[in-house]
Design a protein around this motif. Structure first.
Motif, PDB file in Angstrom:
ATOM      1  N   THR A 182       0.846  -1.191   0.000  1.00  0.00           N
ATOM      2  CA  THR A 182       0.000   0.000   0.000  1.00  0.00           C
ATOM      3  C   THR A 182       0.887   1.248   0.000  1.00  0.00           C
ATOM      4  OG1 THR A 182      -0.233  -0.247   2.400  1.00  0.00           O
ATOM      5  CG2 THR A 182      -2.018  -1.081   1.021  1.00  0.00           C
ATOM      6  N   VAL A 183       1.993   1.146  -0.716  1.00  0.00           N
ATOM      7  CA  VAL A 183       2.861   2.275  -1.038  1.00  0.00           C
ATOM      8  C   VAL A 183       3.188   2.179  -2.523  1.00  0.00           C
ATOM      9  CG1 VAL A 183       3.883   2.542   1.258  1.00  0.00           C
ATOM     10  CG2 VAL A 183       4.904   0.931  -0.354  1.00  0.00           C
ATOM     11  N   GLY A 184       3.484   3.316  -3.139  1.00  0.00           N
ATOM     12  CA  GLY A 184       3.830   3.326  -4.555  1.00  0.00           C
ATOM     13  C   GLY A 184       5.326   3.169  -4.749  1.00  0.00           C
ATOM     14  N   VAL A 185       5.733   2.372  -5.716  1.00  0.00           N
ATOM     15  CA  VAL A 185       7.156   2.152  -5.988  1.00  0.00           C
ATOM     16  C   VAL A 185       7.446   2.368  -7.477  1.00  0.00           C
ATOM     17  CG1 VAL A 185       7.572   0.549  -4.090  1.00  0.00           C
ATOM     18  CG2 VAL A 185       6.759  -0.335  -6.272  1.00  0.00           C
ATOM     19  N   LEU A 202       2.237 -10.865  -6.461  1.00  0.00           N
ATOM     20  CA  LEU A 202       2.569  -9.535  -5.969  1.00  0.00           C
ATOM     21  C   LEU A 202       1.514  -8.540  -6.436  1.00  0.00           C
ATOM     22  CD1 LEU A 202       4.564  -7.209  -5.027  1.00  0.00           C
ATOM     23  CD2 LEU A 202       5.582  -7.398  -7.306  1.00  0.00           C
ATOM     24  N   VAL A 203       1.146  -7.615  -5.539  1.00  0.00           N
ATOM     25  CA  VAL A 203       0.208  -6.545  -5.881  1.00  0.00           C
ATOM     26  C   VAL A 203       0.803  -5.230  -5.392  1.00  0.00           C
ATOM     27  CG1 VAL A 203      -2.147  -5.656  -5.680  1.00  0.00           C
ATOM     28  CG2 VAL A 203      -1.727  -8.125  -5.522  1.00  0.00           C
ATOM     29  N   THR A 204       0.948  -4.267  -6.298  1.00  0.00           N
ATOM     30  CA  THR A 204       1.489  -2.966  -5.914  1.00  0.00           C
ATOM     31  C   THR A 204       0.983  -1.903  -6.871  1.00  0.00           C
ATOM     32  OG1 THR A 204       3.517  -1.775  -5.343  1.00  0.00           O
ATOM     33  CG2 THR A 204       3.600  -3.181  -7.304  1.00  0.00           C
ATOM     34  N   THR A 205       1.392  -0.665  -6.631  1.00  0.00           N
ATOM     35  CA  THR A 205       1.100   0.436  -7.543  1.00  0.00           C
ATOM     36  C   THR A 205       2.412   1.070  -7.979  1.00  0.00           C
ATOM     37  OG1 THR A 205       0.843   1.977  -5.686  1.00  0.00           O
ATOM     38  CG2 THR A 205      -1.155   0.964  -6.554  1.00  0.00           C
ATOM     39  N   ILE A 206       2.404   1.636  -9.166  1.00  0.00           N
ATOM     40  CA  ILE A 206       3.578   2.321  -9.691  1.00  0.00           C
ATOM     41  C   ILE A 206       3.571   3.755  -9.173  1.00  0.00           C
ATOM     42  CG2 ILE A 206       4.814   3.036 -11.760  1.00  0.00           C
ATOM     43  CD1 ILE A 206       4.718  -0.005 -11.255  1.00  0.00           C
ATOM     44  N   GLY A 207       4.638   4.143  -8.462  1.00  0.00           N
ATOM     45  CA  GLY A 207       4.712   5.465  -7.869  1.00  0.00           C
ATOM     46  C   GLY A 207       4.509   6.571  -8.882  1.00  0.00           C
ATOM     47  N   PHE A 234      -1.320   5.676  -3.936  1.00  0.00           N
ATOM     48  CA  PHE A 234      -0.682   5.551  -2.622  1.00  0.00           C
ATOM     49  C   PHE A 234       0.525   6.478  -2.545  1.00  0.00           C
ATOM     50  CE2 PHE A 234      -2.675   1.315  -3.029  1.00  0.00           C
ATOM     51  CZ  PHE A 234      -3.414   1.297  -1.858  1.00  0.00           C
ATOM     52  N   MET A 235       0.914   6.810  -1.330  1.00  0.00           N
ATOM     53  CA  MET A 235       2.132   7.581  -1.131  1.00  0.00           C
ATOM     54  C   MET A 235       3.332   6.761  -1.606  1.00  0.00           C
ATOM     55  SD  MET A 235       1.248   8.803   2.730  1.00  0.00           S
ATOM     56  CE  MET A 235      -0.408   9.351   3.125  1.00  0.00           C
ATOM     57  N   ARG A 236       4.327   7.463  -2.120  1.00  0.00           N
ATOM     58  CA  ARG A 236       5.547   6.786  -2.553  1.00  0.00           C
ATOM     59  C   ARG A 236       6.321   6.265  -1.343  1.00  0.00           C
ATOM     60  NH1 ARG A 236       7.808   8.202  -7.837  1.00  0.00           N
ATOM     61  NH2 ARG A 236       6.452   9.654  -8.944  1.00  0.00           N
ATOM     62  N   THR A 237       7.131   5.230  -1.594  1.00  0.00           N
ATOM     63  CA  THR A 237       8.022   4.755  -0.551  1.00  0.00           C
ATOM     64  C   THR A 237       8.998   5.864  -0.164  1.00  0.00           C
ATOM     65  OG1 THR A 237       9.463   3.846  -2.277  1.00  0.00           O
ATOM     66  CG2 THR A 237       7.949   2.320  -1.182  1.00  0.00           C
ATOM     67  N   ARG A 238       9.423   5.847   1.068  1.00  0.00           N
ATOM     68  CA  ARG A 238      10.431   6.793   1.539  1.00  0.00           C
ATOM     69  C   ARG A 238      11.465   6.020   2.356  1.00  0.00           C
ATOM     70  NH1 ARG A 238       8.206   7.931   6.747  1.00  0.00           N
ATOM     71  NH2 ARG A 238       6.008   7.316   6.827  1.00  0.00           N
ATOM     72  N   HIS A 239      12.557   6.692   2.674  1.00  0.00           N
ATOM     73  CA  HIS A 239      13.661   6.014   3.350  1.00  0.00           C
ATOM     74  C   HIS A 239      13.861   6.507   4.780  1.00  0.00           C
ATOM     75  CE1 HIS A 239      14.534   4.408  -0.589  1.00  0.00           C
ATOM     76  NE2 HIS A 239      14.584   5.638  -1.066  1.00  0.00           N
ATOM     77  N   GLY A 240      12.983   7.390   5.247  1.00  0.00           N
ATOM     78  CA  GLY A 240      13.067   7.915   6.599  1.00  0.00           C
ATOM     79  C   GLY A 240      11.737   8.472   7.040  1.00  0.00           C
ATOM     80  N   ALA A 241      11.775   9.333   8.082  1.00  0.00           N
ATOM     81  CA  ALA A 241      10.534   9.870   8.642  1.00  0.00           C
ATOM     82  C   ALA A 241       9.818  10.819   7.691  1.00  0.00           C
ATOM     83  CB  ALA A 241      10.830  10.581   9.958  1.00  0.00           C
ATOM     84  N   ASP A 242      10.540  11.383   6.715  1.00  0.00           N
ATOM     85  CA  ASP A 242       9.935  12.329   5.780  1.00  0.00           C
ATOM     86  C   ASP A 242      10.582  12.145   4.418  1.00  0.00           C
ATOM     87  OD1 ASP A 242       8.414  14.378   4.761  1.00  0.00           O
ATOM     88  OD2 ASP A 242       9.376  15.979   5.906  1.00  0.00           O
TER      89      ASP A 242
END
Length: 292
Positions: A182-185, A202-207, A234-242
């Motif tokens: 439930t994040v975009g990649v 696999l089920v996902t969305t393209i960011g 969905f929101m894109r993946t991130r690598h930290g708190a923001d």
């Protein structure tokens, strides 16, 4: 607080009586996963606190809509009433109908082991646990607080899936029959295919787009995928708190300042970010474009 009638009504709206998801939706107290949330109004992001208005809390939690729980690095659980954060949403409790659809795209079998990418509030994880059993569900999120809060709220309703704080774009632990994100990649991380068992799905969305992609892993380790006749954002993946800082600050200044020449056009202006099909087309043809 009597939430059961509200949850049953929500189940009627987002499933049908014969659906295996009707019971989970009707049986999960969604309001407990979103005690506080952000609402965007004329003054920007403002805080809503469930305990301050139970009826509003019930209407929000059992309406079929997403509830924003974090804006930038500030989670609603840690905010004061006069806080008005600036930035992009970084976490939410996804609208229940979309969660159900994403899980339906996964074609879950009763014995499947599921990786839920993007724990968020924990509500989607709870639905999966009630459908499969908590021993068959693993959920990951990059934000340690989200994972800890979800764990406590899941345990409160006697659900104990495996939870971990992890950057989903890297290597994943374990092996799974189904992965639902439930994040975009963009692109789909190689680690996801590696963690998927042969025959898995696999089920996902393209960011940056509203495209839902599904794929099945083949016995030779490759995957065969497709774009589904369905849409999600969905929101894109991130690598930290923001999210890292970017040129959005320049766009924000441009909204407030006059240019060298100011004119009024004869046609309405499209809010591209809210026009999913148009935004998806532009992000495919000119990826990375920002809208002022």
């Amino acid at each position: 607080m009597n939430w059961t009638a509200h949850a049953a009504h929500l189940a009627d709206r987002v499933t049908h009586p014969g659906s295996r998801w009707a019971g989970p939706v009707a049986g999960i107290p969604r309001h407990e996963f979103v005690p506080r949330w952000w609402h965007r109004g004329t003054e920007g992001w403002t805080l809503n606190e469930g305990e301050a208005d139970h009826q509003r809390w019930l209407d929000a939690a059992y309406g079929d809509r997403s509830l924003i729980t974090s804006v930038g690095p500030l989670h609603a659980d840690h905010a004061e009433q006069d806080d008005h954060p600036v930035g992009l949403p970084t976490s939410s409790s996804t609208l229940p109908s979309l969660l159900v659809r994403m899980f339906q795209h996964a074609r879950l079998g009763n014995r499947d082991e599921l990786l839920d990418v993007g724990t968020g509030s924990g509500y989607g994880t709870a639905l999966a646990c009630r459908r499969l059993g908590d021993l068959q569900v693993t959920s990951i999120d990059v934000d340690p607080y989200l994972v800890d809060a979800a764990r406590a709220r899941l345990e409160h309703i006697k659900l104990r899936p495996s939870l971990a704080t992890l950057d989903a774009t890297g290597e994943l632990p374990g092996a799974y029959d189904r992965i639902v994100a439930t994040v975009g990649v963009r692109p789909v991380p190689a680690g996801w295919l590696a963690a998927l068992r042969p025959g898995g799905r696999l089920v996902t969305t393209i960011g940056g787009t509203s495209l839902i992609v599904t794929a099945e892993k083949q016995q030779d380790g490759s995957a065969v995928g497709r774009v589904e006749w369905d849409r999600a954002g969905f929101m894109r993946t991130r690598h930290g708190a923001d999210y890292p800082p970017g040129p959005r600050e320049i766009l924000a200044a441009a909204r407030e300042q006059d240019g060298e020449e100011v004119t009024t056009g004869p046609y309405p202006v499209v809010d591209v970010e809210q026009a999913w099909d148009l935004a998806s087309m532009l992000d495919i043809t000119v990826p990375g474009i920002l809208y002022g």
